[in-house]
Design a protein around this motif. Structure first.
Motif, PDB file in Angstrom:
ATOM      1  N   TYR A   1       7.130   3.567 -38.804  1.00  0.00           N
ATOM      2  CA  TYR A   1       6.060   4.566 -38.865  1.00  0.00           C
ATOM      3  C   TYR A   1       6.563   5.875 -38.272  1.00  0.00           C
ATOM      4  O   TYR A   1       7.034   5.908 -37.145  1.00  0.00           O
ATOM      5  CB  TYR A   1       4.843   4.048 -38.089  1.00  0.00           C
ATOM      6  N   LEU A   2       6.468   6.956 -39.050  1.00  0.00           N
ATOM      7  CA  LEU A   2       6.867   8.274 -38.559  1.00  0.00           C
ATOM      8  C   LEU A   2       5.691   8.967 -37.874  1.00  0.00           C
ATOM      9  O   LEU A   2       5.822   9.481 -36.774  1.00  0.00           O
ATOM     10  CB  LEU A   2       7.378   9.142 -39.710  1.00  0.00           C
ATOM     11  N   GLY A   3       4.547   8.975 -38.519  1.00  0.00           N
ATOM     12  CA  GLY A   3       3.388   9.641 -37.937  1.00  0.00           C
ATOM     13  C   GLY A   3       2.411  10.077 -39.008  1.00  0.00           C
ATOM     14  O   GLY A   3       2.516   9.705 -40.177  1.00  0.00           O
ATOM     15  N   ASN A   4       1.477  10.921 -38.591  1.00  0.00           N
ATOM     16  CA  ASN A   4       0.470  11.430 -39.512  1.00  0.00           C
ATOM     17  C   ASN A   4       0.735  12.913 -39.766  1.00  0.00           C
ATOM     18  O   ASN A   4       1.820  13.419 -39.483  1.00  0.00           O
ATOM     19  CB  ASN A   4      -0.935  11.181 -38.948  1.00  0.00           C
ATOM     20  N   PHE A   5      -0.254  13.609 -40.273  1.00  0.00           N
ATOM     21  CA  PHE A   5      -0.076  15.018 -40.595  1.00  0.00           C
ATOM     22  C   PHE A   5       0.267  15.850 -39.363  1.00  0.00           C
ATOM     23  O   PHE A   5       1.050  16.801 -39.449  1.00  0.00           O
ATOM     24  CB  PHE A   5      -1.327  15.571 -41.294  1.00  0.00           C
ATOM     25  N   ASN A   6      -0.292  15.515 -38.220  1.00  0.00           N
ATOM     26  CA  ASN A   6       0.014  16.265 -36.986  1.00  0.00           C
ATOM     27  C   ASN A   6       1.498  16.210 -36.664  1.00  0.00           C
ATOM     28  O   ASN A   6       2.074  17.186 -36.176  1.00  0.00           O
ATOM     29  CB  ASN A   6      -0.801  15.724 -35.813  1.00  0.00           C
ATOM     30  N   THR A   7       2.125  15.072 -36.926  1.00  0.00           N
ATOM     31  CA  THR A   7       3.572  14.941 -36.701  1.00  0.00           C
ATOM     32  C   THR A   7       4.331  15.901 -37.609  1.00  0.00           C
ATOM     33  O   THR A   7       5.264  16.581 -37.166  1.00  0.00           O
ATOM     34  CB  THR A   7       4.019  13.491 -36.970  1.00  0.00           C
ATOM     35  N   LEU A   8       3.925  15.964 -38.887  1.00  0.00           N
ATOM     36  CA  LEU A   8       4.594  16.875 -39.818  1.00  0.00           C
ATOM     37  C   LEU A   8       4.394  18.338 -39.412  1.00  0.00           C
ATOM     38  O   LEU A   8       5.328  19.137 -39.504  1.00  0.00           O
ATOM     39  CB  LEU A   8       4.052  16.682 -41.234  1.00  0.00           C
ATOM     40  N   GLU A   9       3.205  18.669 -38.957  1.00  0.00           N
ATOM     41  CA  GLU A   9       2.952  20.038 -38.504  1.00  0.00           C
ATOM     42  C   GLU A   9       3.865  20.409 -37.342  1.00  0.00           C
ATOM     43  O   GLU A   9       4.427  21.508 -37.299  1.00  0.00           O
ATOM     44  CB  GLU A   9       1.493  20.170 -38.049  1.00  0.00           C
ATOM     45  N   ARG A  10       4.023  19.476 -36.394  1.00  0.00           N
ATOM     46  CA  ARG A  10       4.894  19.720 -35.242  1.00  0.00           C
ATOM     47  C   ARG A  10       6.340  19.927 -35.695  1.00  0.00           C
ATOM     48  O   ARG A  10       7.036  20.834 -35.223  1.00  0.00           O
ATOM     49  CB  ARG A  10       4.801  18.549 -34.264  1.00  0.00           C
ATOM     50  N   LEU A  11       6.800  19.093 -36.629  1.00  0.00           N
ATOM     51  CA  LEU A  11       8.161  19.231 -37.146  1.00  0.00           C
ATOM     52  C   LEU A  11       8.340  20.560 -37.874  1.00  0.00           C
ATOM     53  O   LEU A  11       9.380  21.219 -37.739  1.00  0.00           O
ATOM     54  CB  LEU A  11       8.496  18.063 -38.083  1.00  0.00           C
ATOM     55  N   ASN A  12       7.346  20.945 -38.633  1.00  0.00           N
ATOM     56  CA  ASN A  12       7.416  22.197 -39.374  1.00  0.00           C
ATOM     57  C   ASN A  12       7.463  23.385 -38.417  1.00  0.00           C
ATOM     58  O   ASN A  12       8.248  24.318 -38.605  1.00  0.00           O
ATOM     59  CB  ASN A  12       6.225  22.311 -40.323  1.00  0.00           C
ATOM     60  N   GLU A  13       6.645  23.352 -37.378  1.00  0.00           N
ATOM     61  CA  GLU A  13       6.643  24.440 -36.403  1.00  0.00           C
ATOM     62  C   GLU A  13       7.956  24.515 -35.632  1.00  0.00           C
ATOM     63  O   GLU A  13       8.482  25.595 -35.387  1.00  0.00           O
ATOM     64  CB  GLU A  13       5.477  24.278 -35.434  1.00  0.00           C
ATOM     65  N   SER A  14       8.499  23.369 -35.253  1.00  0.00           N
ATOM     66  CA  SER A  14       9.752  23.384 -34.498  1.00  0.00           C
ATOM     67  C   SER A  14      10.925  23.822 -35.369  1.00  0.00           C
ATOM     68  O   SER A  14      11.915  24.337 -34.856  1.00  0.00           O
ATOM     69  CB  SER A  14      10.028  22.018 -33.868  1.00  0.00           C
ATOM     70  N   SER A  15      10.812  23.642 -36.689  1.00  0.00           N
ATOM     71  CA  SER A  15      11.884  24.096 -37.582  1.00  0.00           C
ATOM     72  C   SER A  15      11.978  25.609 -37.620  1.00  0.00           C
ATOM     73  O   SER A  15      13.014  26.157 -37.986  1.00  0.00           O
ATOM     74  CB  SER A  15      11.647  23.568 -39.000  1.00  0.00           C
ATOM     75  N   ASN A  16      10.914  26.296 -37.246  1.00  0.00           N
ATOM     76  CA  ASN A  16      10.892  27.757 -37.270  1.00  0.00           C
ATOM     77  C   ASN A  16      11.363  28.384 -35.964  1.00  0.00           C
ATOM     78  O   ASN A  16      11.349  29.602 -35.831  1.00  0.00           O
ATOM     79  CB  ASN A  16       9.475  28.254 -37.597  1.00  0.00           C
ATOM     80  N   LEU A  17      11.766  27.560 -35.007  1.00  0.00           N
ATOM     81  CA  LEU A  17      12.288  28.093 -33.750  1.00  0.00           C
ATOM     82  C   LEU A  17      13.643  28.748 -33.981  1.00  0.00           C
ATOM     83  O   LEU A  17      14.386  28.353 -34.882  1.00  0.00           O
ATOM     84  CB  LEU A  17      12.431  26.970 -32.714  1.00  0.00           C
ATOM     85  N   PRO A  18      13.997  29.735 -33.165  1.00  0.00           N
ATOM     86  CA  PRO A  18      15.318  30.369 -33.310  1.00  0.00           C
ATOM     87  C   PRO A  18      16.449  29.349 -33.144  1.00  0.00           C
ATOM     88  O   PRO A  18      16.334  28.397 -32.367  1.00  0.00           O
ATOM     89  CB  PRO A  18      15.346  31.399 -32.173  1.00  0.00           C
ATOM     90  N   SER A  19      17.521  29.554 -33.860  1.00  0.00           N
ATOM     91  CA  SER A  19      18.645  28.609 -33.826  1.00  0.00           C
ATOM     92  C   SER A  19      19.256  28.492 -32.432  1.00  0.00           C
ATOM     93  O   SER A  19      19.758  27.437 -32.065  1.00  0.00           O
ATOM     94  CB  SER A  19      19.715  29.004 -34.847  1.00  0.00           C
ATOM     95  N   GLU A  20      19.197  29.572 -31.629  1.00  0.00           N
ATOM     96  CA  GLU A  20      19.736  29.501 -30.261  1.00  0.00           C
ATOM     97  C   GLU A  20      18.946  28.493 -29.431  1.00  0.00           C
ATOM     98  O   GLU A  20      19.510  27.753 -28.626  1.00  0.00           O
ATOM     99  CB  GLU A  20      19.670  30.869 -29.558  1.00  0.00           C
ATOM    100  N   VAL A  21      17.628  28.494 -29.619  1.00  0.00           N
ATOM    101  CA  VAL A  21      16.780  27.553 -28.882  1.00  0.00           C
ATOM    102  C   VAL A  21      17.079  26.126 -29.324  1.00  0.00           C
ATOM    103  O   VAL A  21      17.226  25.218 -28.506  1.00  0.00           O
ATOM    104  CB  VAL A  21      15.280  27.888 -29.085  1.00  0.00           C
ATOM    105  N   LEU A  22      17.193  25.928 -30.623  1.00  0.00           N
ATOM    106  CA  LEU A  22      17.465  24.583 -31.142  1.00  0.00           C
ATOM    107  C   LEU A  22      18.837  24.071 -30.714  1.00  0.00           C
ATOM    108  O   LEU A  22      18.998  22.883 -30.446  1.00  0.00           O
ATOM    109  CB  LEU A  22      17.349  24.579 -32.669  1.00  0.00           C
ATOM    110  N   SER A  23      19.817  24.966 -30.622  1.00  0.00           N
ATOM    111  CA  SER A  23      21.152  24.523 -30.206  1.00  0.00           C
ATOM    112  C   SER A  23      21.191  24.163 -28.721  1.00  0.00           C
ATOM    113  O   SER A  23      21.935  23.288 -28.312  1.00  0.00           O
ATOM    114  CB  SER A  23      22.205  25.579 -30.527  1.00  0.00           C
TER     115      SER A  23
END
Length: 176
Positions: A134-156
């Motif tokens: 189980y991955l999650g529900n729509f809230n999980t996808l929203e969180r993943l989508n929002e975190s994908s928009n973070l600057p690459s420096e933050v993600l690294s």
């Protein structure tokens, strides 16, 4: 007038005799026992996290549990948005329709894994060995989508942040 000096038993402070120390020591946890328990918990968490990372990198099929006859407008809108995200990012997926009587057994199996009944959409990964996670529900996808928009420096700097690319990077349409 009472001129007696206070006794030890009436004083709020008690002198610790050897007998009292042994009683207190027997009721407090042993430091070595606590540290070994902590080490065991840390090992257990690391093993769990390593397994999660391994599963994230292994090939998997995305299974979307949806309901074509959903009467809840919020759930219906969430389903549409989620499937639109997958299509725009070219992430292959298969759908299980919770309203389809022919897919009832699969739906019930997925409900059993997630522990959520009648809540759409839900997302799962099917691995090559037949395991379903189980991955999650729509809230999980929203969180993943929002975190994908973070600057690459933050993600690294924060490799623990999960993004669409990290989670769905190894999704395949089918196992070859």
């Amino acid at each position: 007038m009472n001129t007696q000096s206070p006794t030890l038993s009436s004083s709020p402070r008690h002198h610790l005799s050897n007998n009292n120390r042994s009683q207190i020591a027997s009721t407090t946890p042993n430091r070595s026992r606590v540290s070994s328990r902590k080490a065991w918990l840390v090992r257990r968490y690391r093993d769990y996290r390593n397994e999660q990372i391994r599963l994230t990198r292994s090939q998997k099929i995305l299974v979307c549990l949806v309901s074509q006859g959903c009467h809840n407008r919020t759930q219906e809108a969430n389903q549409s948005v989620a499937l639109r995200w997958f299509n725009s990012k070219e992430i292959p997926y298969i759908t299980v329709d919770g309203m389809d009587p022919n897919q009832r057994r699969k739906r019930d199996e997925l409900f059993g894994i997630s522990g959520l009944r009648g809540n759409y959409p839900q997302f799962f990964f099917l691995y090559e060995n037949g395991t379903i996670q189980y991955l999650g529900n729509f809230n999980t996808l929203e969180r993943l989508n929002e975190s994908s928009n973070l600057p690459s420096e933050v993600l690294s700097r924060h490799v623990e942040i999960e993004t669409f690319d990290k989670i769905f990077g190894s999704v395949v349409a089918s196992f070859s």
